[in-house]
Design a protein around this motif. Structure first.
Motif, PDB file in Angstrom:
ATOM      1  N   VAL A   1      14.889  -5.910  -8.943  1.00 44.39           N
ATOM      2  CA  VAL A   1      13.696  -6.692  -9.289  1.00 44.39           C
ATOM      3  C   VAL A   1      12.627  -5.727  -9.783  1.00 44.39           C
ATOM      4  O   VAL A   1      12.281  -4.772  -9.089  1.00 44.39           O
ATOM      5  N   PRO A   2      12.081  -5.962 -10.979  1.00 43.01           N
ATOM      6  CA  PRO A   2      11.050  -5.052 -11.477  1.00 43.01           C
ATOM      7  C   PRO A   2       9.699  -5.278 -10.792  1.00 43.01           C
ATOM      8  O   PRO A   2       9.347  -6.402 -10.437  1.00 43.01           O
TER       9      PRO A   2
ATOM     10  N   ALA B   1       0.805  -1.230   0.000  1.00 38.01           N
ATOM     11  CA  ALA B   1       0.000   0.000   0.000  1.00 38.01           C
ATOM     12  C   ALA B   1       0.832   1.271   0.000  1.00 38.01           C
ATOM     13  O   ALA B   1       0.290   2.356  -0.196  1.00 38.01           O
ATOM     14  N   LYS B   2       2.130   1.147   0.216  1.00 40.10           N
ATOM     15  CA  LYS B   2       2.979   2.324   0.323  1.00 40.10           C
ATOM     16  C   LYS B   2       4.212   2.206  -0.568  1.00 40.10           C
ATOM     17  O   LYS B   2       5.315   1.927  -0.101  1.00 40.10           O
ATOM     18  N   PRO B   3       4.032   2.440  -1.861  1.00 43.09           N
ATOM     19  CA  PRO B   3       5.182   2.503  -2.768  1.00 43.09           C
ATOM     20  C   PRO B   3       5.957   3.800  -2.512  1.00 43.09           C
ATOM     21  O   PRO B   3       5.626   4.553  -1.609  1.00 43.09           O
TER      22      PRO B   3
ATOM     23  N   THR C   1       3.961  -3.663  -5.989  1.00 36.49           N
ATOM     24  CA  THR C   1       3.689  -2.258  -6.321  1.00 36.49           C
ATOM     25  C   THR C   1       4.949  -1.397  -6.310  1.00 36.49           C
ATOM     26  O   THR C   1       4.865  -0.177  -6.341  1.00 36.49           O
ATOM     27  N   ARG C   2       6.112  -2.023  -6.235  1.00 34.98           N
ATOM     28  CA  ARG C   2       7.361  -1.250  -6.243  1.00 34.98           C
ATOM     29  C   ARG C   2       8.447  -2.056  -6.936  1.00 34.98           C
ATOM     30  O   ARG C   2       8.431  -3.287  -6.909  1.00 34.98           O
ATOM     31  N   ASP C   3       9.387  -1.358  -7.534  1.00 39.54           N
ATOM     32  CA  ASP C   3      10.629  -1.997  -7.950  1.00 39.54           C
ATOM     33  C   ASP C   3      11.453  -2.258  -6.690  1.00 39.54           C
ATOM     34  O   ASP C   3      11.452  -1.434  -5.770  1.00 39.54           O
TER      35      ASP C   3
END
Lengths: 314, 314
Positions: B138-139, A179-181, B239-241
């Protein structure tokens, strides 16, 4: 003193000192903001001694003043925000007298003009306008009154949030991951003295103007934090030393008269709708939407510059 | 391949390649483990090409293989541990089919022989023996089967925890700050091939021997993770690299036959006591207490070396 970091292809960018009018800059005597923070007692006077600004400041070249940090801890210090979030998430008010705080991803802060990428609109894309401070090395067990002296810089932050994921992650008790990128930072990191009397009691007493798709969405003032930044720093340092360059956030700026001044995040407006109308009506962001955030003083001056971003599909 | 980092006064130390017998080492062609991870496609063959080890390896000089990381995400992948922790904390089982994971402080990992400082015995000082992996970049959105290939190194971790603070922090939904000060790492970061068939299905299938004050406390095997490390990596990257050098932990190693094999943390034993006797009986650590953790294979070999630490007053 206002500091910015310029894109140079490296992860930490290149530090510059910004002119009082914000239009020009000079190379800093430290290569990066992190290196200056690790040597702040020496760096601060050297940076302050820069008074000629030979280079035009290209807004396109500005990245986050601290493009990555060893630590990012975000509070939730505005009670009116907390109450609304509990309403919209269907979560009971936490039984604690301590500050609320989570550890967030710190390996990347988006710059003020960067597009921000998310995998899916259905995740509930939301902005959160807030302020943050950057400290030098803080020893474990620091008291709030001592912590105030460790606050070396102040920044303006957009704490991007994915609301569909936030409630379920809270219910695990483990806090937020998906939930927190990464967050974004406005253009300039500033020393507290730049705010004059608008920095008081460990609070940034400026109005944070938030526009969503070029329409005003909120203009809450930073003053009514339930805990000052010095208290947040002391909370963070209770059982750990804080590394120089740790960033500590206020949480979403929010005022008790939110129906008049508006909100610094969509979820808060949805909370108001839940209270007033029984259900949320405002949808979250769509790909292509923009958000602009700028903190202004009584004279209309914007000490942190601006965040102006577009959300895009990853 | 086994890698270690030696104390040299800098925050990241100096990377060395360790001999197969663990007694000697050679300077690595990359100055730090972080720098190697950022260039792993090139670094891995260069590091593997080091086959002469001219220097004696001084155990006193060994710090954490990755003394600080840009990101540390810790799972809780052993169901038997989760169930016992819920029992001892009085917390309902989280309603999720996803891995449990929190973001922890990553700016410091204690070395295997460092004293570990805490402000107060009353905070419920506890160890947590676990395994971790270190990834290259890591993508966002990586699938578990792709994530497996991003796992470049495996480490053994002690996730220090302050139990008195843990339950109340969980109840806020924001996760742990004060309850989770920096972790420790065992001496060596190893490539998965070092484990042979003991690395399977994204799991470290070794027995983690834990001694508290020189008495055996636990000997749980790493195999029965509810999610493999590749699934934890994919969860983290939704939701993040993930930046190169991100460390992802398994959570406390735990087996369903915990009454026979023992536990990798004190809280788990207390959970058993709550279930069996109605109340916890075992106290947490006192200043001066020691903990030793070593993962061993069927032949008694210890690929990660050892963690052997004393808790002291800050």
């Amino acid at each position: 003193m206002r500091l910015a970091t310029l894109r140079d292809g490296s992860p930490d960018g290149r530090l510059v000192v910004v002119s009082p009018d914000g239009g020009s800059c000079a190379p800093a005597p430290y290569p990066t903001l992190q290196s200056a923070l690790e040597n702040w007692a020496n760096a601060a006077p050297q940076l302050a001694a820069v008074t000629t600004f030979p280079d035009a400041l290209d807004p396109e070249a500005i990245i986050a003043p601290l493009p990555r940090a060893w630590q990012w801890l975000d509070g939730s210090a505005y009670q009116s925000h907390g109450d609304l979030m509990n309403a919209v998430l269907g979560i009971a008010k936490p039984e604690t007298d301590l500050p609320l705080m989570y550890q967030g991803t710190s390996d990347k802060f988006y710059g003020p003009g960067d597009d921000v990428k998310f995998p899916d609109e259905a995740l509930g894309i939301d902005f959160e306008g807030e302020f943050g401070v950057i400290v030098d090395a803080v020893p474990m067990g620091v008291k709030p009154e001592q912590a105030l002296g460790h606050i070396k810089l102040i920044v303006q932050i957009n704490d991007w949030s994915l609301r569909t994921l936030a409630g379920p992650e809270m219910k695990t008790g483990f806090g937020w991951i998906q939930a927190k990128p990464p967050c974004s930072m406005a253009a300039f990191a500033i020393t507290p003295d730049e705010l004059g009397n608008d920095w008081r009691n460990g609070r940034v007493c400026l109005t944070l103007k938030v526009d969503w798709n070029d329409r005003q969405f909120g203009a809450a003032n930073g003053e009514p934090m339930g805990f000052g930044f010095h208290e947040l720093v002391a909370h963070a340092a209770r059982t750990r030393d804080l590394v120089a360059g740790t960033v500590i956030g206020s949480g979403t700026v929010s005022n008790a008269d939110f129906r008049e001044v508006g909100s610094s995040c969509i979820a808060e407006r949805r909370g108001i709708e839940v209270i007033d109308e029984g259900a949320p009506r405002t949808e979250f962001m769509r790909f292509g939407d923009t958000v602009r955030m700028v903190a202004v003083d009584a004279a209309g001056r914007a000490p942190f510059g601006m965040i102006e971003q577009k959300v895009v599909k990853a």
